[in-house]
Design an enzyme around this catalytic site. Structure first.
Site, mmCIF file in Angstrom:
data_model
loop_
_atom_site.group_PDB
_atom_site.id
_atom_site.type_symbol
_atom_site.label_atom_id
_atom_site.label_comp_id
_atom_site.label_asym_id
_atom_site.label_seq_id
_atom_site.Cartn_x
_atom_site.Cartn_y
_atom_site.Cartn_z
ATOM 1 N N HIS A 68 4.725 -1.886 1.723
ATOM 2 C CA HIS A 68 5.130 -3.236 2.105
ATOM 3 C C HIS A 68 5.030 -3.364 3.621
ATOM 4 O O HIS A 68 5.304 -2.422 4.345
ATOM 5 C CB HIS A 68 6.582 -3.502 1.669
ATOM 6 C CG HIS A 68 6.926 -4.945 1.631
ATOM 7 N ND1 HIS A 68 7.322 -5.636 2.757
ATOM 8 C CD2 HIS A 68 6.894 -5.840 0.634
ATOM 9 C CE1 HIS A 68 7.542 -6.901 2.437
ATOM 10 N NE2 HIS A 68 7.292 -7.053 1.148
ATOM 11 N N ASP B 109 6.536 -5.916 -6.886
ATOM 12 C CA ASP B 109 5.515 -6.060 -7.936
ATOM 13 C C ASP B 109 5.446 -4.854 -8.865
ATOM 14 O O ASP B 109 4.808 -4.922 -9.909
ATOM 15 C CB ASP B 109 4.149 -6.283 -7.277
ATOM 16 C CG ASP B 109 4.128 -7.604 -6.528
ATOM 17 O OD1 ASP B 109 3.897 -7.591 -5.304
ATOM 18 O OD2 ASP B 109 4.408 -8.640 -7.162
HETATM 19 C C1 SDX Z 1 4.219 -8.772 -1.748
HETATM 20 O O1 SDX Z 1 5.295 -9.930 2.933
HETATM 21 C C2 SDX Z 1 6.050 -10.031 1.904
HETATM 22 O O2 SDX Z 1 7.240 -10.199 1.987
HETATM 23 C C3 SDX Z 1 5.317 -9.979 0.561
HETATM 24 C C4 SDX Z 1 6.172 -9.950 -0.687
HETATM 25 C C5 SDX Z 1 6.916 -11.239 -0.883
HETATM 26 O O3 SDX Z 1 7.955 -11.217 -1.562
HETATM 27 O O4 SDX Z 1 6.408 -12.306 -0.436
HETATM 28 O O5 SDX Z 1 7.103 -8.881 -0.602
HETATM 29 C C6 SDX Z 1 5.315 -9.766 -1.942
HETATM 30 O O6 SDX Z 1 3.165 -9.162 -1.358
HETATM 31 C C7 SDX Z 1 4.501 -7.315 -1.989
HETATM 32 C C8 SDX Z 1 3.277 -6.391 -1.636
HETATM 33 C C9 SDX Z 1 2.323 -6.441 -2.825
HETATM 34 N N1 SDX Z 1 1.056 -5.742 -2.504
HETATM 35 C C10 SDX Z 1 0.762 -4.556 -3.050
HETATM 36 O O7 SDX Z 1 1.516 -3.932 -3.778
HETATM 37 C C11 SDX Z 1 -0.639 -4.050 -2.701
HETATM 38 C C12 SDX Z 1 -0.567 -2.548 -2.379
HETATM 39 N N2 SDX Z 1 0.136 -2.398 -1.082
HETATM 40 C C13 SDX Z 1 -0.711 -2.380 0.074
HETATM 41 O O8 SDX Z 1 -1.937 -3.005 0.008
HETATM 42 C C14 SDX Z 1 0.036 -2.466 1.405
HETATM 43 O O9 SDX Z 1 1.112 -1.616 1.324
HETATM 44 C C15 SDX Z 1 0.512 -3.830 1.858
HETATM 45 C C16 SDX Z 1 -0.600 -4.823 1.918
HETATM 46 C C17 SDX Z 1 1.578 -4.335 0.971
HETATM 47 C C18 SDX Z 1 1.100 -3.648 3.264
HETATM 48 O O10 SDX Z 1 0.055 -3.297 4.070
HETATM 49 P P1 SDX Z 1 0.290 -2.876 5.611
HETATM 50 O O11 SDX Z 1 1.709 -2.961 6.014
HETATM 51 O O12 SDX Z 1 -0.701 -3.622 6.403
HETATM 52 O O13 SDX Z 1 0.001 -1.341 5.577
HETATM 53 P P2 SDX Z 1 -1.424 -0.742 5.725
HETATM 54 O O14 SDX Z 1 -2.341 -1.418 4.750
HETATM 55 O O15 SDX Z 1 -1.781 -0.740 7.170
HETATM 56 O O16 SDX Z 1 -1.173 0.735 5.208
HETATM 57 C C19 SDX Z 1 -0.608 1.723 6.065
HETATM 58 C C20 SDX Z 1 -1.076 3.051 5.485
HETATM 59 C C21 SDX Z 1 -2.597 3.113 5.332
HETATM 60 O O17 SDX Z 1 -2.976 4.470 5.371
HETATM 61 P P3 SDX Z 1 -3.469 5.112 6.823
HETATM 62 O O18 SDX Z 1 -4.517 4.188 7.357
HETATM 63 O O19 SDX Z 1 -2.212 5.173 7.660
HETATM 64 O O20 SDX Z 1 -3.985 6.482 6.432
HETATM 65 O O21 SDX Z 1 -0.552 3.190 4.161
HETATM 66 C C22 SDX Z 1 -1.621 3.240 3.221
HETATM 67 C C23 SDX Z 1 -2.821 2.619 3.917
HETATM 68 O O22 SDX Z 1 -4.040 3.119 3.360
HETATM 69 N N3 SDX Z 1 -1.217 2.440 2.064
HETATM 70 C C24 SDX Z 1 -1.429 2.773 0.786
HETATM 71 C C25 SDX Z 1 -0.819 1.759 0.030
HETATM 72 N N4 SDX Z 1 -0.276 0.852 0.850
HETATM 73 C C26 SDX Z 1 -0.519 1.269 2.108
HETATM 74 N N5 SDX Z 1 -2.063 3.836 0.234
HETATM 75 C C27 SDX Z 1 -2.093 3.858 -1.143
HETATM 76 N N6 SDX Z 1 -1.533 2.929 -1.930
HETATM 77 C C28 SDX Z 1 -0.888 1.864 -1.384
HETATM 78 N N7 SDX Z 1 -0.340 0.936 -2.145
#
Ligand code: SDX
Length: 432
Positions: free
Chosen positions: A310, A367
Site C-alpha cells: 500500500h 483488497d
Molecule cells: C487500494 O491509496 C489508497 O488509499 C488506495 C486504497 C483505497 O482504499 O482507496 O487503499 C485501495 O488501491 C489498495 C491497493 C490495491 N492494489 C494492489 O493490491 C496492487 C498490488 N500492490 C502494489 O501494486 C503496490 O503495493 C501499490 C500500488 C499498492 C503501492 O505501490 P507503491 O507504494 O508505489 O510501492 P512500489 O510499487 O514502489 O513498491 C515498492 C516495492 C517495489 O519493490 P523494489 O522496487 O523496492 O524492489 O515493493 C514491491 C515493488 O516491486 N511491491 C510488491 C508489491 N507491492 C509492492 N512486490 C510484490 N507484490 C506486491 N503486491
C-alpha cells in the site's frame, strides 16, 4: 490559517527562502510552497504526489505507520459492530458527524424515494454489449445521470447536495444490479421500497420474477460492513481524481464518474478482481503458495501478489484485519469453507515471514480478503470493483463537497519539469 505552527528555510542560489509550516490535528506537518513559483520561479518535484498535501481535509485520517484509519475521528474498528450501518457512515462522511435518529430516517426515506432509474436511463442498458466491462457501464451511467437530473448540475447549498447525494447513493445500487442482470441475460428486478439499502441491492441482484431472494441477516450485515470499510480513504487515487475534476467546477456526476474510472485501475480498486483471479489461478493450477511468493519476489516474473502492499500503510491495513474476521464469521454462519480463503491465509502467513515483504513493509490491504467475502455472497468477480465503487461513493461525495465549498477553491493545475526539445524550427516535408 489556524494550523500555522512553524517555519522552514530553503537555501538556494545563495539566498534563504522562509516557508510556513502547518501542523495537522495529529501532529503531521506540511511545508507551504503555495507561493514558491510566483515568488521564486521554483517548483517542487513529486510525480506521484506521495509527499504532497493537495488539500486540508477533516473527513478521514490515516496513520500508515501504525495502521490507523478513522472516519470523522471514529476508529474504523468501531464500525465493526453487531448491526453495521453503511448509510449512517455515509451520512457522517458527507455531513461531518453521526446523524441523529430523525436525520438518518429522513435520509433513508430519500434513498427509498430515489431508488428507481429514469426509464430512459434503464433503456440505455439495452444498447450495451452483454459483455461490456461493468466499470465502463458504471462510469457512463453515473455521468449520464447529469442528463436526467439537470437540477443538480449546480449545487450551491447543503440541501441541494443532499438531494444529489441521495440520488447517487441510491441509484448506484440499481445501476450495478441492472449491469449484472444484463450480463446474465436476466430480467431487471426493480428495487423493493420495503427493503433496507443492502438487502434491496441483493434483492435486485439475485431475486427472480415471482421468486424473492431471501437475504439473510448475516449476509446483509456483511455487506454493510464491506461498504463501510470501502467508504473513504482520504486522498487515494480516485478521491484525488474527483477533487481534480471538481476543482474545474465540474458537476458532482462528472466528478464521481471520474472517480469510477480511476478506481477501475488494477493498482487501485481493480486489485480486488486481480486478487480473486490470482487465488482462483493458484487453486485451479494447484500451485504451491510458496512458489507464488517466490514469483512475487522475482523481478523477472510479472506475477505480483495482488492485495499486498500500500502507498500509505506500512503496516497491516486495518480494513484487511476486519475483513478477514468477517470472512470467518460469515463462513461459520453459512457452515461452509472456501479453499481460496485457506490459500489467502497461507500466502499471508508466508509473506509476513519473508524478508522481501517485511523489509518493504508489504502487508495485506483492503483488497486481499474483500473478494472472498463478496464471492461468499454470490457476487461475481467482474462485479467486485463495482462493489468497491458503491462503498466508496459517499467518500467521493464528501471529498467533492470539501473541494467545492473550500474557500478560495482554485482549479488544480500542477506544473512540470520540461525535458523535451529545446526551441526547434519546423522542417518542410521535402526536407525531412
Ligand atoms: C487500494 O491509496 C489508497 O488509499 C488506495 C486504497 C483505497 O482504499 O482507496 O487503499 C485501495 O488501491 C489498495 C491497493 C490495491 N492494489 C494492489 O493490491 C496492487 C498490488 N500492490 C502494489 O501494486 C503496490 O503495493 C501499490 C500500488 C499498492 C503501492 O505501490 P507503491 O507504494 O508505489 O510501492 P512500489 O510499487 O514502489 O513498491 C515498492 C516495492 C517495489 O519493490 P523494489 O522496487 O523496492 O524492489 O515493493 C514491491 C515493488 O516491486 N511491491 C510488491 C508489491 N507491492 C509492492 N512486490 C510484490 N507484490 C506486491 N503486491
Amino acid at each position: 490559517m489556524s494550523d500555522l505552527s512553524d517555519s522552514a528555510k530553503l537555501l538556494i542560489d545563495g539566498k534563504t527562502i522562509d516557508l510556513n509550516v502547518y501542523t495537522g490535528v495529529e501532529g503531521e506537518r506540511s511545508i507551504d510552497v503555495t507561493s514558491l513559483f510566483k515568488d521564486h520561479g521554483l517548483t517542487t518535484y513529486d510525480p506521484s504526489l506521495g509527499n504532497t498535501a493537495i488539500c486540508r481535509s477533516s473527513i478521514t485520517y490515516i496513520d500508515g505507520e501504525r495502521g490507523v484509519l478513522r472516519y470523522r475521528g471514529i476508529p474504523i474498528e468501531q464500525f465493526d459492530r453487531p448491526k453495521p450501518n453503511y448509510i449512517e457512515v455515509a451520512w457522517a462522511l458527507i455531513f461531518g458527524r453521526l446523524p441523529d435518529d430523525e436525520e438518518l430516517s429522513q435520509f433513508r426515506e430519500m434513498l427509498t424515494r430515489h431508488e428507481l432509474l429514469h426509464e430512459g436511463l434503464s433503456n440505455q442498458f439495452m444498447a450495451l454489449p452483454v459483455d461490456a466491462p461493468p466499470m465502463a457501464i458504471l462510469s457512463a451511467m453515473i455521468s449520464m445521470m447529469a442528463c436526467y437530473h439537470k437540477e443538480f448540475l449546480l449545487l450551491e447549498d447543503e440541501k441541494s447536495l443532499m438531494g444529489a447525494a441521495a440520488r447517487l447513493i441510491s441509484k448506484i445500487r440499481t445501476i450495478a444490479a441492472f449491469t449484472h442482470r444484463r450480463a446474465m441475460g436476466l430480467p431487471f428486478i426493480y428495487p423493493d421500497p420495503s427493503l433496507r439499502y443492502c438487502a434491496n441491492f441483493l434483492h435486485m441482484m439475485f431475486s427472480l420474477p415471482y421468486k424473492q431472494f431471501d437475504v439473510s441477516e448475516e449476509m446483509e450485515d456483511a455487506l454493510n460492513l464491506v461498504f463501510i470499510l470501502h467508504a473513504d480513504h482520504e486522498q487515494n487515487c480516485s478521491a484525488s481524481a474527483v477533487r481534480v475534476v471538481c476543482s474545474a467546477q465540474a458537476n458532482l456526476f462528472a466528478s464521481c464518474s471520474a472517480g469510477v474510472n480511476a478506481l477501475w485501475g488494477p493498482l487501485h480498486g481493480g486489485a480486488n478482481v486481480k486478487v480473486m483471479e490470482m487465488l482462483e489461478a493458484i487453486y485451479r493450477g494447484g500451485y504451491r503458495p510458496e512458489d507464488c511468493i517466490a514469483a512475487a519476489k522475482d523481478k523477472n516474473d510479472s506475477f505480483r501478489l495482488y492485495g499486498f502492499g500500500h502507498r500509505v500503510y506500512r503496516n497491516y491495513d486495518p480494513r484487511a484485519k476486519i475483513l478477514k474476521t468477517a470472512c470467518d464469521r460469515l463462513f461459520k454462519t453459512l457452515k461452509r469453507n472456501d479453499p481460496l480463503l485457506d490459500i489467502a491465509r497461507k500466502l499471508e502467513e508466508l509473506a509476513l515471514k519473508d524478508p522481501y515483504f517485511v523489509d518493504r513493509k508489504l502487508y495485506p490491504n483492503v483488497d486481499f480478503y474483500s473478494g472472498i467475502l463478496l464471492r461468499a455472497m454470490g457476487i461475481p468477480t467482474d462485479m467486485f470493483t463495482v462493489m468497491f465503487a458503491i462503498g466508496r461513493l459517499p467518500g467521493w461525495i464528501a471529498q467533492w463537497k470539501e473541494q467545492h465549498f473550500a474557500e478560495g477553491g482554485k482549479i488544480i493545475r500542477p506544473r512540470q519539469l520540461y525535458v523535451g526539445n529545446p526551441k526547434t524550427d519546423y522542417i518542410e516535408m521535402e526536407k525531412r
